[in-house]
Design a protein around this motif. Structure first.
Motif, short mmCIF file in Angstrom:
data_model
loop_
_atom_site.label_atom_id
_atom_site.label_comp_id
_atom_site.label_asym_id
_atom_site.label_seq_id
_atom_site.Cartn_x
_atom_site.Cartn_y
_atom_site.Cartn_z
N ASN A 49 -7.83 8.50 2.71
CA ASN A 49 -8.71 8.46 1.68
C ASN A 49 -7.51 7.35 0.66
O ASN A 49 -6.34 7.00 2.15
N PRO A 50 -8.03 6.33 0.46
CA PRO A 50 -7.14 5.00 -0.44
C PRO A 50 -5.37 5.62 -0.64
O PRO A 50 -5.06 6.65 -1.62
N ILE A 51 -4.44 4.46 0.21
CA ILE A 51 -3.58 5.30 -0.36
C ILE A 51 -3.04 4.45 -2.16
O ILE A 51 -3.50 2.55 -2.29
N VAL A 52 -2.14 4.66 -3.08
CA VAL A 52 -2.10 4.70 -3.71
C VAL A 52 0.30 4.83 -3.89
O VAL A 52 0.35 5.65 -4.00
N HIS A 53 -0.11 3.37 -4.46
CA HIS A 53 1.87 3.33 -4.38
C HIS A 53 2.23 3.77 -5.64
O HIS A 53 1.72 3.94 -6.39
N VAL A 54 3.76 4.57 -5.44
CA VAL A 54 3.78 4.38 -7.11
C VAL A 54 5.38 4.07 -7.49
O VAL A 54 6.32 3.83 -6.84
N ARG A 79 -12.00 -3.54 0.46
CA ARG A 79 -11.56 -2.11 1.62
C ARG A 79 -9.96 -1.99 1.14
O ARG A 79 -9.37 -3.22 0.24
N PHE A 80 -9.55 -0.64 0.84
CA PHE A 80 -8.60 -0.25 0.94
C PHE A 80 -7.52 0.30 1.95
O PHE A 80 -7.75 0.21 2.65
N GLU A 81 -6.44 -0.34 1.63
CA GLU A 81 -5.28 0.49 2.91
C GLU A 81 -5.69 1.59 2.41
O GLU A 81 -5.67 2.95 1.83
N LEU A 82 -5.40 2.81 3.99
CA LEU A 82 -6.74 3.94 4.02
C LEU A 82 -4.90 5.40 4.87
O LEU A 82 -4.35 4.41 5.38
N ASP A 83 -4.93 6.35 4.43
CA ASP A 83 -4.42 7.64 4.94
C ASP A 83 -4.41 7.84 5.93
O ASP A 83 -6.00 7.90 6.01
N THR A 84 -4.50 8.40 7.02
CA THR A 84 -4.23 9.16 7.99
C THR A 84 -5.57 10.11 7.94
O THR A 84 -6.24 10.88 8.57
N PRO A 118 -9.12 -8.14 6.61
CA PRO A 118 -7.70 -8.43 7.27
C PRO A 118 -7.44 -8.46 5.72
O PRO A 118 -5.90 -7.63 5.40
N ARG A 119 -7.60 -8.86 4.89
CA ARG A 119 -7.41 -8.55 3.56
C ARG A 119 -8.14 -7.54 2.86
O ARG A 119 -8.90 -6.88 2.85
N PHE A 120 -7.12 -7.11 1.79
CA PHE A 120 -7.75 -5.73 1.25
C PHE A 120 -7.20 -4.87 -0.13
O PHE A 120 -6.60 -6.18 -1.14
N ILE A 121 -7.68 -3.90 -1.26
CA ILE A 121 -6.72 -4.13 -2.60
C ILE A 121 -6.17 -2.96 -2.37
O ILE A 121 -5.81 -2.02 -1.75
N ARG A 122 -4.63 -3.04 -3.08
CA ARG A 122 -4.07 -2.12 -3.06
C ARG A 122 -3.66 -1.74 -3.44
O ARG A 122 -3.32 -1.78 -5.08
N LEU A 123 -4.14 0.06 -4.06
CA LEU A 123 -3.33 0.15 -5.35
C LEU A 123 -1.58 1.47 -5.75
O LEU A 123 -1.36 1.60 -4.74
#
Length: 558
Positions: free
Chosen positions: A155-160, A147-152, A88-93
């Motif tokens: 790949n790890p999602i990177v917020h700008v 864990r990273f949040e992933l796209d479809t 449930p916990r993750f790393i956000r980029l």
């Protein structure tokens, strides 16, 4: 005979990028091919051989992956099962830009747009995820990672996001103030989430050397760099992008990027190579520093050796060599003996731990940040003299039998963090950094990746703390362990107790990994061989559910 030394046939892997260490190639062979027969979207990739072996980074598809390895007349196969993490916990980029400039710095012929930055960060994040799993498995602590949040596409999602600052205004900020600004901006946005920690990259780092001044040491490099930041703690790791130009765009390019011995043009680009002067060393050092700061957000401090000391500088060595030897090794008994070689310390700006826990408070628009008393260095069980061992990665995992002030408001945090920064700089390294020229000369062999030396690993107590951490496991929240006198208690069972001095350098630990963890532990002070001169020590404890006791100081036992 081809042999994969770090992954078992049929092993379940929780990360998409699989590292294979292959040995036993034919003496005359120069390259090998690996084909994932379950991935119809990719062709087989070629990997160059070094010292009768090679390393490969193979992207996996969810489920079974039948990997076929071909080298000359030799052939081998191995099945790997990729099961994505369900933690449930993750790393956000996050990639951070300024209002008048959204690019990172790089060569004139390189695309340095936010899109390029996102791709580089995505690839680097996958590499770090693999590194954590590999190193914990090598310690006999199972293949665990964050864990990273992933796209479809997996790949790890990177917020700008954009700071409300011009790049010139941002360059006037101290590292600490830039960290605080980024933290507040993130927490006041849609990215705020109690279940994640953040790794943010500041795209406004700029190196300038128009007069082509010779750079003698790291001080010279930093004096010509604006917007450099390397701070991690609490919920945020904020790092600069001075060497992002060396990072690989895609996973297929990672090994070539780490092998790259092209010299850094210090008239136009920042040399973030730890004194080795090559693009590959820049990639390893910069990516390793990101992991170092991320680990601070996961409650690790500095250690006398390994990733949480200066070992992060050798991340590229970890991935490009098949035979890893280190000056410092874990206490785990499953490592083979081999002659140890020393490695001179290399150069990099000393990382600063800004241990800040930021939280949302009601009302939501009233964001507060609290700075705890300093927490930085950590250690492995006792400051011991390690045996002469090699860091070999067995085909089967083994288990280790070893055992070994008031919060400050954000208004006060600048002066507090400066005090802490000075403390960190005094305690992170015992010896001063060498001259830059001497460092380059001493590390010529390292640039060739001769496979004999590597400092990129976890000190033992760091590894154990990570292995049971909430961000690497599916656990339920509970009360942290308690310290009552000399007794540590936890109904979930104690996995590790670590002792740190007032500079948060750990000097001893006890672990309970292979047997049922005790709910009560009377700390055996007599087993501690060396005590710091501090009048007080910090006791850090973690239980089986990842609940952590920290910030608990007590008088040093007599």
């Amino acid at each position: 005979m081809l042999e994969v030394t770090n992954v078992r046939d049929g092993e379940v892997i929780p990360h998409r990028l699989c590292l294979l260490r292959v040995v036993g190639t034919e003496p005359e062979a120069t390259c090998a091919a690996i084909h994932n027969q379950n991935d119809n979207n990719r062709n087989g990739a070629l990997w160059k051989i070094h010292q009768r072996g090679f390393n490969a980074l193979v992207p996996l598809v969810e489920g079974k992956n039948d990997l076929r390895i071909i080298c000359g007349t030799q052939e081998a196969s191995i099945q790997v099962v990729y099961k994505p993490l369900d933690i449930p916990r993750f790393i956000r980029l996050v990639y951070i830009t300024c209002i008048n400039d959204d690019k990172f710095q790089g060569p004139k012929d390189m695309e340095c747009s936010p899109n390029s930055a996102v791709r580089k960060i995505q690839t680097g994040a996958l590499v770090l995820q693999t590194f954590v799993a590999e190193t914990l498995a090598a310690e006999g602590l199972d293949r665990r990672t964050f864990r990273f949040e992933l796209d479809t596409e997996g790949n790890p999602i990177v917020h700008v996001i954009q700071l409300p600052l011009t790049i010139r205004e941002a360059h006037k900020f101290t590292e600490e103030r830039l960290w605080e600004t980024a933290a507040l901006h993130i927490l006041s946005s849609h990215l705020a989430d109690k279940n994640c920690k953040y790794v943010a990259f500041f795209g406004g780092t700029r190196f300038s050397n128009p007069d082509k001044v010779p750079l003698k040491n790291e001080t010279d490099i930093m004096a010509l760099t604006k917007g450099h930041v390397s701070l991690g703690g609490g919920g945020l790791a904020l790092v600069s992008t001075g060497a992002l130009y060396t990072w690989a765009l895609d996973v297929d390019d990672v090994m070539d990027a780490m092998w790259n011995t092209s010299p850094v043009d210090t008239s136009t680009l920042m040399d973030f190579s730890g004194g080795r002067g090559t693009w590959g060393a820049c990639y390893g050092t910069h990516l390793g520093s990101v992991l170092h700061e991320l680990a601070h957000t996961l409650d690790l401090g500095h250690t006398p050796h390994g990733i949480m000391a200066r070992g992060f500088e050798d991340l590229h060595v970890f991935f490009t060599t098949t035979k890893l030897t280190s000056d410092y090794l874990p206490q785990s008994p499953h490592h083979s003996s081999v002659m140890r070689q020393s490695m001179s310390s290399s150069l990099i700006k000393e990382s600063v731990t800004f241990t800040t826990d930021f939280v949302r408070k009601i009302p939501l628009d009233n964001i507060n940040m609290t700075v705890e008393p300093p927490k930085e260095p950590l250690a492995s069980s006792g400051v011991y003299s390690p045996p002469i061992l090699t860091r070999r990665y067995p085909s089967k995992t083994h288990s280790s039998n070893s055992e070994s002030g008031s919060p400050i408001t954000i208004e006060d945090s600048l002066s507090s963090s400066q005090t802490q920064r000075n403390t960190c700089n005094r305690t992170l390294l015992n010896a001063p950094s060498p001259n830059l020229t001497n460092s380059v000369l001493n590390n010529n062999k390292l640039q060739e990746n001769d496979g004999s030396k590597c400092r990129a690993f976890w000190a033992r107590s760091s590894a154990v703390l990570l292995a049971f951490h909430k961000w690497l496991n599916i656990v339920t929240d509970g009360d942290p362990p308690e310290l009552k006198g000399s007794v540590v208690c936890s109904t979930a069972g104690i996995r590790i107790v670590e002792l740190r001095d007032l500079h948060t350098m750990a000097f001893h630990h006890w672990e309970f990994v292979t047997r049922p963890p005790p709910p009560v532990l009377h700390l055996p002070w007599a087993q501690v061989p060396h005590w710091p001169s501090d009048t007080h020590i910090e006791v850090v404890a973690e239980d089986s559910q990842g609940n952590l006791l920290k910030g608990c100081f007590m008088p040093r036992p007599l």
